[in-house]
Enzyme design. Structure first.
Site, PDB file in Angstrom:
ATOM      1  N   GLY A 116       0.831  -1.137  -0.078  1.00  0.00           N
ATOM      2  CA  GLY A 116      -0.004   0.071  -0.027  1.00  0.00           C
ATOM      3  C   GLY A 116       0.947   1.345   0.010  1.00  0.00           C
ATOM      4  O   GLY A 116       1.813   1.049  -0.544  1.00  0.00           O
ATOM      5  N   SER A 117       0.440   2.159   0.848  1.00  0.00           N
ATOM      6  CA  SER A 117       1.308   3.461   0.829  1.00  0.00           C
ATOM      7  C   SER A 117       0.973   4.148   2.043  1.00  0.00           C
ATOM      8  O   SER A 117      -0.335   3.956   2.767  1.00  0.00           O
ATOM      9  CB  SER A 117       0.751   4.307  -0.319  1.00  0.00           C
ATOM     10  OG  SER A 117       1.161   5.547  -0.255  1.00  0.00           O
ATOM     11  N   SER A 118       1.797   5.026   2.707  1.00  0.00           N
ATOM     12  CA  SER A 118       1.369   5.740   3.811  1.00  0.00           C
ATOM     13  C   SER A 118       0.223   6.986   3.809  1.00  0.00           C
ATOM     14  O   SER A 118      -0.320   7.394   4.575  1.00  0.00           O
ATOM     15  CB  SER A 118       2.714   6.440   4.165  1.00  0.00           C
ATOM     16  OG  SER A 118       3.098   7.555   3.192  1.00  0.00           O
ATOM     17  N   CYS A 119      -0.113   7.132   2.252  1.00  0.00           N
ATOM     18  CA  CYS A 119      -1.271   8.199   2.466  1.00  0.00           C
ATOM     19  C   CYS A 119      -2.656   7.250   2.452  1.00  0.00           C
ATOM     20  O   CYS A 119      -3.581   8.078   2.527  1.00  0.00           O
ATOM     21  CB  CYS A 119      -1.372   8.584   0.953  1.00  0.00           C
ATOM     22  SG  CYS A 119      -1.801   7.295  -0.429  1.00  0.00           S
ATOM     23  N   TYR A 146      -6.412   7.121  -4.744  1.00  0.00           N
ATOM     24  CA  TYR A 146      -5.259   6.273  -4.660  1.00  0.00           C
ATOM     25  C   TYR A 146      -5.275   5.474  -3.189  1.00  0.00           C
ATOM     26  O   TYR A 146      -5.389   4.179  -3.273  1.00  0.00           O
ATOM     27  CB  TYR A 146      -3.957   6.855  -4.778  1.00  0.00           C
ATOM     28  CG  TYR A 146      -2.712   5.989  -4.653  1.00  0.00           C
ATOM     29  CD1 TYR A 146      -2.500   4.959  -5.514  1.00  0.00           C
ATOM     30  CD2 TYR A 146      -1.920   6.085  -3.538  1.00  0.00           C
ATOM     31  CE1 TYR A 146      -1.052   4.084  -5.511  1.00  0.00           C
ATOM     32  CE2 TYR A 146      -0.830   5.440  -3.373  1.00  0.00           C
ATOM     33  CZ  TYR A 146      -0.549   4.447  -4.592  1.00  0.00           C
ATOM     34  OH  TYR A 146       0.760   3.579  -4.479  1.00  0.00           O
ATOM     35  N   LYS A 150      -5.785   1.638  -2.037  1.00  0.00           N
ATOM     36  CA  LYS A 150      -4.883   0.863  -1.361  1.00  0.00           C
ATOM     37  C   LYS A 150      -5.518   0.408   0.022  1.00  0.00           C
ATOM     38  O   LYS A 150      -5.151  -0.613   0.696  1.00  0.00           O
ATOM     39  CB  LYS A 150      -3.748   1.830  -0.781  1.00  0.00           C
ATOM     40  CG  LYS A 150      -2.900   2.176  -2.187  1.00  0.00           C
ATOM     41  CD  LYS A 150      -2.492   0.876  -2.687  1.00  0.00           C
ATOM     42  CE  LYS A 150      -1.309   0.964  -3.838  1.00  0.00           C
ATOM     43  NZ  LYS A 150      -0.849  -0.468  -4.423  1.00  0.00           N
ATOM     44  N   HIS A 189       7.768  11.639  -8.085  1.00  0.00           N
ATOM     45  CA  HIS A 189       7.498  12.052  -6.770  1.00  0.00           C
ATOM     46  C   HIS A 189       8.403  12.910  -6.619  1.00  0.00           C
ATOM     47  O   HIS A 189       9.326  13.349  -7.517  1.00  0.00           O
ATOM     48  CB  HIS A 189       7.788  10.734  -5.811  1.00  0.00           C
ATOM     49  CG  HIS A 189       6.710   9.819  -5.822  1.00  0.00           C
ATOM     50  ND1 HIS A 189       6.626   8.646  -6.454  1.00  0.00           N
ATOM     51  CD2 HIS A 189       5.526   9.979  -4.984  1.00  0.00           C
ATOM     52  CE1 HIS A 189       5.671   8.125  -6.229  1.00  0.00           C
ATOM     53  NE2 HIS A 189       4.676   8.675  -5.538  1.00  0.00           N
ATOM     54  N   ASP A 279       0.797  21.582  -1.500  1.00  0.00           N
ATOM     55  CA  ASP A 279       1.761  21.157  -0.665  1.00  0.00           C
ATOM     56  C   ASP A 279       1.385  19.618  -0.424  1.00  0.00           C
ATOM     57  O   ASP A 279       2.055  18.798   0.091  1.00  0.00           O
ATOM     58  CB  ASP A 279       1.610  22.007   0.731  1.00  0.00           C
ATOM     59  CG  ASP A 279       2.505  23.106   0.873  1.00  0.00           C
ATOM     60  OD1 ASP A 279       3.545  23.035   0.113  1.00  0.00           O
ATOM     61  OD2 ASP A 279       2.308  23.892   1.956  1.00  0.00           O
TER      62      ASP A 279
HETATM   63  O1  GFB Z   1       6.327  13.435  -3.618  1.00  0.00           O
HETATM   64  P1  GFB Z   1       5.080  13.883  -3.735  1.00  0.00           P
HETATM   65  O2  GFB Z   1       4.747  14.275  -5.164  1.00  0.00           O
HETATM   66  O3  GFB Z   1       4.004  13.240  -3.133  1.00  0.00           O
HETATM   67  O4  GFB Z   1       5.454  15.455  -3.146  1.00  0.00           O
HETATM   68  P2  GFB Z   1       3.306  13.319  -1.536  1.00  0.00           P
HETATM   69  C1  GFB Z   1       5.826  15.667  -1.619  1.00  0.00           C
HETATM   70  C2  GFB Z   1       5.958  16.998  -1.432  1.00  0.00           C
HETATM   71  O5  GFB Z   1       7.203  17.720  -2.291  1.00  0.00           O
HETATM   72  C3  GFB Z   1       4.737  18.170  -1.773  1.00  0.00           C
HETATM   73  C4  GFB Z   1       6.560  18.890  -2.748  1.00  0.00           C
HETATM   74  O6  GFB Z   1       4.699  18.992  -0.671  1.00  0.00           O
HETATM   75  C5  GFB Z   1       5.317  18.620  -3.167  1.00  0.00           C
HETATM   76  O7  GFB Z   1       4.284  19.956  -3.054  1.00  0.00           O
HETATM   77  N1  GFB Z   1       7.484  18.977  -3.967  1.00  0.00           N
HETATM   78  C6  GFB Z   1       8.119  20.186  -4.010  1.00  0.00           C
HETATM   79  C7  GFB Z   1       7.373  18.646  -5.212  1.00  0.00           C
HETATM   80  N2  GFB Z   1       8.609  20.435  -5.287  1.00  0.00           N
HETATM   81  C8  GFB Z   1       8.026  19.201  -6.156  1.00  0.00           C
HETATM   82  C9  GFB Z   1       8.274  18.731  -7.399  1.00  0.00           C
HETATM   83  O8  GFB Z   1       9.120  19.476  -8.087  1.00  0.00           O
HETATM   84  N3  GFB Z   1       7.536  17.531  -7.685  1.00  0.00           N
HETATM   85  C10 GFB Z   1       6.800  17.026  -6.927  1.00  0.00           C
HETATM   86  N4  GFB Z   1       6.151  15.583  -7.233  1.00  0.00           N
HETATM   87  N5  GFB Z   1       6.696  17.584  -5.501  1.00  0.00           N
HETATM   88  C11 GFB Z   1       2.159  11.257  -2.691  1.00  0.00           C
HETATM   89  C12 GFB Z   1       0.895  10.904  -3.001  1.00  0.00           C
HETATM   90  O9  GFB Z   1       2.180  12.310  -2.040  1.00  0.00           O
HETATM   91  O10 GFB Z   1       3.127  10.353  -2.276  1.00  0.00           O
HETATM   92  C13 GFB Z   1       0.615   9.287  -3.393  1.00  0.00           C
HETATM   93  O11 GFB Z   1       0.281  11.585  -3.899  1.00  0.00           O
HETATM   94  C14 GFB Z   1       1.767   8.410  -2.669  1.00  0.00           C
HETATM   95  O12 GFB Z   1      -0.722   9.004  -3.226  1.00  0.00           O
HETATM   96  C15 GFB Z   1       3.175   8.924  -2.457  1.00  0.00           C
HETATM   97  O13 GFB Z   1       1.233   8.343  -1.479  1.00  0.00           O
HETATM   98  C16 GFB Z   1       4.011   8.203  -1.831  1.00  0.00           C
HETATM   99  O14 GFB Z   1       4.051  12.769  -0.641  1.00  0.00           O
HETATM  100  O15 GFB Z   1       2.551  14.656  -1.428  1.00  0.00           O
END
Ligand code: GFB
Length: 320
Positions: A116-119, A146, A150, A189, A279
């Protein structure tokens, strides 16, 4: 029909082990890790078997009859991808997990590990989050599609254990990164996105690069090779209906992470913030006490993991 619940340790020796989704980042890491076990592993490509298709999954699993199954296969992506493709995230994940778990029961798979996932945890859950905070509050809206899929996967494993005695378990990994990651800025990510942005800025001689959001959310990260090692450990040593958190037990702010990535990449300019981007959840640090109590701890520090991931990005990904 299976009915093997609660047999540990479960030896992988001589077993036919299927890694569903072996070409993804986690599946590839599991493939590397399982080379150390004395087992036969089975893989199949998407061209041969589309995991969202019940008929194809049933035909293939009935044919190969795996003893053990890891299910890293999933539609995954970062905060933006989750937000803009909600239908794909909920539909594909529900189909993949339902097809594999139901068929695993039908063909008598001895042990199955679902990822799964921590979300899955509530947006405002107390930190660090223990496994029992599941379903105690509202989810983070950007990834609730998502997360719901999960959570359904965890419930499938529990239901098949309860009704049929199947030894199906679930692991909830934190944000993973490492070799084989997705570096597409739209769908990735945060770690691969920051690495690529910092790299491009350095190579192009730019004065700055931009991160999404405020930089203040905190995230926990685990290198995918550590995650694969933890999953194999769980497959052998854990049997039970409660899912288990898989993380590093430490988190940091996105801004602190960006500074670390810039250092690894060798970018010395400014970091700016795009506040029009979300965020997401403010913090999602998991408690890894249960996993530690099973005798597993992370080995790869964030510094080392970022360095090796960047090396893979420049030496393999960019040259491929
Ligand atoms: O890794 P991320 O896309 O996923 O983003 P989540 C983590 C944080 O990094 C957020 C910031 O606060 C984003 O706004 N961030 C800063 C960025 N710059 C960037 C960038 O250039 N790209 C991206 N992608 N983020 C996901 C979930 O959440 O984590 C999924 O949507 C899943 O469901 C996954 O659980 C592990 O941690 O926010």
């Amino acid at each position: 029909m299976s009915g093997n619940a609660n047999k540990t340790p479960y030896s992988l020796k001589g077993k036919k082990v299927w890694i569903a989704g072996h070409r993804g980042m986690v599946g590839s890491a599991l493939t590397r890790r399982l080379q150390q076990e004395d087992c036969e592993f089975l893989t199949v490509t998407r061209q041969e078997v589309e995991l969202t298709r019940q008929d194809q999954v049933e035909r293939w699993m009935a044919d190969v009859r795996p003893d053990a199954v890891f299910v890293p296969a999933a539609k995954v992506g970062g905060i933006h991808a989750n937000d803009i493709y909600p239908a794909e995230f909920i539909y594909q994940n529900l189909m993949i997990e339902s097809n594999i778990i139901n068929t695993a029961h039908k063909v008598g798979v001895e042990k199955l590990l679902f990822l799964g996932s921590s979300c899955i945890y509530p947006k405002r859950a107390p930190q660090p989050m223990t496994e029992d905070v599941l379903l105690t509050g509202a989810l983070e809206p950007t990834n609730e599609w998502y997360a719901i899929a999960k959570i359904a996967g965890i419930k499938l494993c529990q239901a098949y254990r309860k009704q049929y005695g199947c030894d199906f378990i679930s692991a909830m990994p934190t944000n993973l990164y490492g070799t084989g990651d997705n570096f597409d800025l739209e769908t990735s990510h945060v770690i691969p996105a920051l690495m690529r942005k910092a790299h491009d800025a350095r190579v192009n001689g730019d004065n700055s690069f931009m991160i999404w959001g405020t930089g203040s959310p905190k995230r926990e990260f685990l290198h995918v090779d550590d995650a694969a090692d933890a999953l194999v450990h769980m497959m052998v040593h854990y049997s039970g209906d409660q899912h288990v958190n898989v993380g590093s037990g430490e988190d940091l702010s996105i801004f602190e992470l960006t500074q670390m990535v810039a250092k690894v990449v060798g970018f010395t300019g400014d970091i700016t913030k795009d506040s029009s981007k979300p965020d997401g959840t403010p913090r999602k640090l998991m408690s890894i006490d249960r996993l530690k109590a099973m005798g597993w701890s992370p080995k790869i520090s964030l510094e080392e993991g970022l360095a090796s991931t960047y090396q893979w990005y420049t030496d393999v990904y960019l040259k491929g």
